[in-house]
Design an enzyme around this catalytic site. Structure first.
Site, short mmCIF file in Angstrom:
data_model
loop_
_atom_site.label_atom_id
_atom_site.label_comp_id
_atom_site.label_asym_id
_atom_site.label_seq_id
_atom_site.Cartn_x
_atom_site.Cartn_y
_atom_site.Cartn_z
N LYS A 64 0.83 -1.21 0.00
CA LYS A 64 0.00 0.00 0.00
C LYS A 64 0.87 1.26 0.00
CE LYS A 64 -3.83 -2.28 2.34
NZ LYS A 64 -4.52 -2.56 1.14
N CYS A 65 1.83 1.28 -0.90
CA CYS A 65 2.82 2.35 -0.98
C CYS A 65 2.74 2.97 -2.37
CB CYS A 65 4.20 1.75 -0.72
SG CYS A 65 5.60 2.86 -0.96
N GLY A 66 3.10 4.22 -2.48
CA GLY A 66 3.16 4.84 -3.80
C GLY A 66 4.15 4.16 -4.72
N THR A 117 4.56 0.84 -4.78
CA THR A 117 4.12 -0.55 -4.98
C THR A 117 4.12 -0.98 -6.45
OG1 THR A 117 2.84 -0.50 -2.94
CG2 THR A 117 2.23 -2.20 -4.53
#
Length: 178
Positions: free
Chosen positions: A54-56, A58
């Site tokens: 859930k990371c930019g 990803t």
């Protein structure tokens, strides 16, 4: 003079002893909870990456998978280590992470169990990767998700690429192809 010589000799011996520790000295758990002996990777270049769902960053899973596919037959492997150390961006269980990676990004490179990559609970492998006193090469604290550590065919740390660096950046490609 005698003390200077002894101090220099001690420094050299200490450095050599530290350098003897390699990636192959570590055992971890894979995403299914099975033992994974990193010595099984002898002779391969290994890209160790702390990942998050859930990371930019990803979407880098796509490029990591492409990189793995392109070079896996040339003694190269990517290994993903999920970590929830940055703003709770990997909150899932190992099973949820595996499902996400498989369905969304078709990840086929080895994924390991979730670990800590910073802080007091930092996994022993990441202590070795990030601390010069452990790896004999450099300090390289994990800055964020998707930091990439380059390990040579002898299990030694070579360098790292920052989280925002593309998996196909020149630094990584040149290292793989040399």
């Amino acid at each position: 003079m005698k003390h200077l010589i002894l101090a220099t000799l001690f420094s050299i011996i200490s450095t050599v002893m530290i350098a003897q520790v390699s990636l192959y000295d570590f055992k971890v758990k894979d995403i299914d909870g099975n033992d994974f002996d990193l010595s099984s990777l002898k002779g391969k270049k290994v890209l160790v990456v702390n990942v998050a769902s859930k990371c930019g960053l990803t979407p880098q899973y796509d490029k990591l998978q492409d990189l793995y596919e392109k070079y896996k037959d040339k003694n190269f492997v990517v290994i993903g280590f999920p970590a929830n150390n940055f703003n709770g961006q990997e909150p899932g269980t190992n099973e949820e992470i595996k499902t996400f990676c498989t369905l969304k990004y078709n990840v086929s490179f080895p994924m390991m169990s979730k670990i800590d990559v910073v802080g007091d609970k930092k996994a022993p492998l990441y202590r070795w990767l990030t601390e010069k006193s452990q790896n004999g090469k450099m300090d390289a604290e994990v800055q964020w998700n998707f930091q990439k550590f380059m390990i040579d065919e002898n299990g030694q740390l070579v360098d790292f690429a920052a989280p925002r660096e593309d998996p196909f950046c020149d630094k990584i490609i040149n290292w793989i192809e040399k």
